[in-house]
Design a protein around this motif. Structure first.
Motif, PDB file in Angstrom:
ATOM      1  N   ALA A   1       0.845  -1.196   0.000  1.00  0.00           N
ATOM      2  CA  ALA A   1       0.000   0.000   0.000  1.00  0.00           C
ATOM      3  C   ALA A   1       0.880   1.245   0.000  1.00  0.00           C
ATOM      4  N   LEU A   2       0.601   2.152  -0.921  1.00  0.00           N
ATOM      5  CA  LEU A   2       1.385   3.369  -1.058  1.00  0.00           C
ATOM      6  C   LEU A   2       0.560   4.575  -0.613  1.00  0.00           C
ATOM      7  N   ILE A   3       1.143   5.374   0.296  1.00  0.00           N
ATOM      8  CA  ILE A   3       0.519   6.621   0.711  1.00  0.00           C
ATOM      9  C   ILE A   3       0.969   7.715  -0.247  1.00  0.00           C
ATOM     10  N   LEU A   4       0.021   8.306  -0.942  1.00  0.00           N
ATOM     11  CA  LEU A   4       0.315   9.351  -1.928  1.00  0.00           C
ATOM     12  C   LEU A   4       0.145  10.717  -1.280  1.00  0.00           C
ATOM     13  N   ARG A   5       1.172  11.123  -0.549  1.00  0.00           N
ATOM     14  CA  ARG A   5       1.078  12.433   0.094  1.00  0.00           C
ATOM     15  C   ARG A   5       1.570  13.520  -0.862  1.00  0.00           C
TER      16      ARG A   5
ATOM     17  N   HIS B   1      -3.452   5.377  -1.299  1.00  0.00           N
ATOM     18  CA  HIS B   1      -4.303   6.080  -0.344  1.00  0.00           C
ATOM     19  C   HIS B   1      -3.689   7.433  -0.013  1.00  0.00           C
ATOM     20  N   SER B   2      -4.524   8.397   0.367  1.00  0.00           N
ATOM     21  CA  SER B   2      -4.013   9.729   0.689  1.00  0.00           C
ATOM     22  C   SER B   2      -3.360   9.790   2.059  1.00  0.00           C
TER      23      SER B   2
ATOM     24  N   ALA C   1      -6.692   2.445   6.384  1.00  0.00           N
ATOM     25  CA  ALA C   1      -7.353   1.621   7.397  1.00  0.00           C
ATOM     26  C   ALA C   1      -8.843   1.483   7.113  1.00  0.00           C
ATOM     27  N   ASP C   2      -9.491   2.592   6.757  1.00  0.00           N
ATOM     28  CA  ASP C   2     -10.924   2.541   6.444  1.00  0.00           C
ATOM     29  C   ASP C   2     -11.178   1.620   5.248  1.00  0.00           C
ATOM     30  N   TRP C   3     -10.319   1.747   4.221  1.00  0.00           N
ATOM     31  CA  TRP C   3     -10.480   0.912   3.023  1.00  0.00           C
ATOM     32  C   TRP C   3     -10.212  -0.556   3.349  1.00  0.00           C
ATOM     33  N   TRP C   4      -9.162  -0.819   4.091  1.00  0.00           N
ATOM     34  CA  TRP C   4      -8.780  -2.204   4.412  1.00  0.00           C
ATOM     35  C   TRP C   4      -9.861  -2.888   5.238  1.00  0.00           C
TER      36      TRP C   4
ATOM     37  N   LEU D   1     -12.839  -5.899   4.095  1.00  0.00           N
ATOM     38  CA  LEU D   1     -13.022  -7.186   4.758  1.00  0.00           C
ATOM     39  C   LEU D   1     -14.479  -7.403   5.151  1.00  0.00           C
ATOM     40  N   LYS D   2     -15.219  -6.303   5.344  1.00  0.00           N
ATOM     41  CA  LYS D   2     -16.619  -6.424   5.738  1.00  0.00           C
ATOM     42  C   LYS D   2     -17.530  -6.676   4.540  1.00  0.00           C
ATOM     43  N   SER D   3     -17.058  -6.286   3.346  1.00  0.00           N
ATOM     44  CA  SER D   3     -17.921  -6.381   2.168  1.00  0.00           C
ATOM     45  C   SER D   3     -17.933  -7.790   1.585  1.00  0.00           C
TER      46      SER D   3
END
Length: 201
Positions: A162-166, A185-186, A192-195, A199-201
């Motif tokens: 996972a790459l953080i695109l700051r 992710h930004s 964390a929200d996406w991960w 898993l819930k979907s």
């Protein structure tokens, strides 16, 4: 054993930009003004000049145990870690930092209240393989989050990269043909929200 998620330090958990500005103030007595809020590197972000020789050695002397023990947290990073920890993951900080500052980094994270009890330090020199690859092979995480694309080079294909695109100006996070990125992710909270949502979907 809990599944492990490995997280980079500076740029993912901790705000190196702000710490750099504070170090400059301590070293030279002036607090740099903001020059480019979208600059990836602190020397471009703040209104400072390039250093060499004795001035550079003087500045670097301020990157000591006190510096690495007091780097501010990035907004939302603690909440992201708490959410991941509450979901059953062990979080490990894998950071390109001199080994002598390992305890200072861990204390820094503890002081901020991060649910992280392990810090692994690695070299920072980048080649065809990430300097963090060996540590990741030993830890065997299910995911690794970093804000510096070269640190994702040739890590194990079993690890979600996972790459953080700051900040974009001057960013090294330009797509490379042979560097695998599984998600972008930004910031860490968005990851964390996406991960957890995935898993819930």
């Amino acid at each position: 054993m809990k599944p492990i998620i490995c997280l980079d330090g500076d740029g993912v958990l901790l705000d190196f930009h702000s710490a750099y500005r504070t170090a400059w103030h301590k070293a030279f007595g002036s607090l740099p003004a903001l020059k480019d809020p979208d600059a990836y590197w602190p020397i471009d972000r703040w209104d400072v000049h390039w250093l060499d020789g004795e001035d550079l050695r003087h500045f670097r002397s301020y990157f000591d145990h006190e510096f690495w023990r007091t780097v501010p947290a990035i907004s939302g990073a603690k909440d992201a870690c708490k959410n991941l920890s509450d979901a059953g993951y062990e979080l490990v900080c894998v950071t390109a930092l001199d080994e002598r500052f390992q305890k200072a980094r861990l204390q820094n994270l503890r002081d901020h209240g991060f649910p992280i009890e392990r810090v692994v330090t690695t070299a920072s020199t980048v080649g065809d393989v990430s300097p963090k690859a060996q540590a990741l092979r030993q830890l065997m995480p299910i995911a690794f989050v970093d804000d510096y694309l070269p640190y994702l080079r040739n890590i194990s294909p079993s690890i979600h990269a996972a790459l953080i695109l700051r900040e974009a100006n001057g960013s090294p996070n330009i797509e490379e043909k042979f560097t695998r990125v599984d998600s972008r992710h930004s910031d860490l909270l968005k990851f964390a929200d996406w991960w957890l949502g995935r898993l819930k979907s």
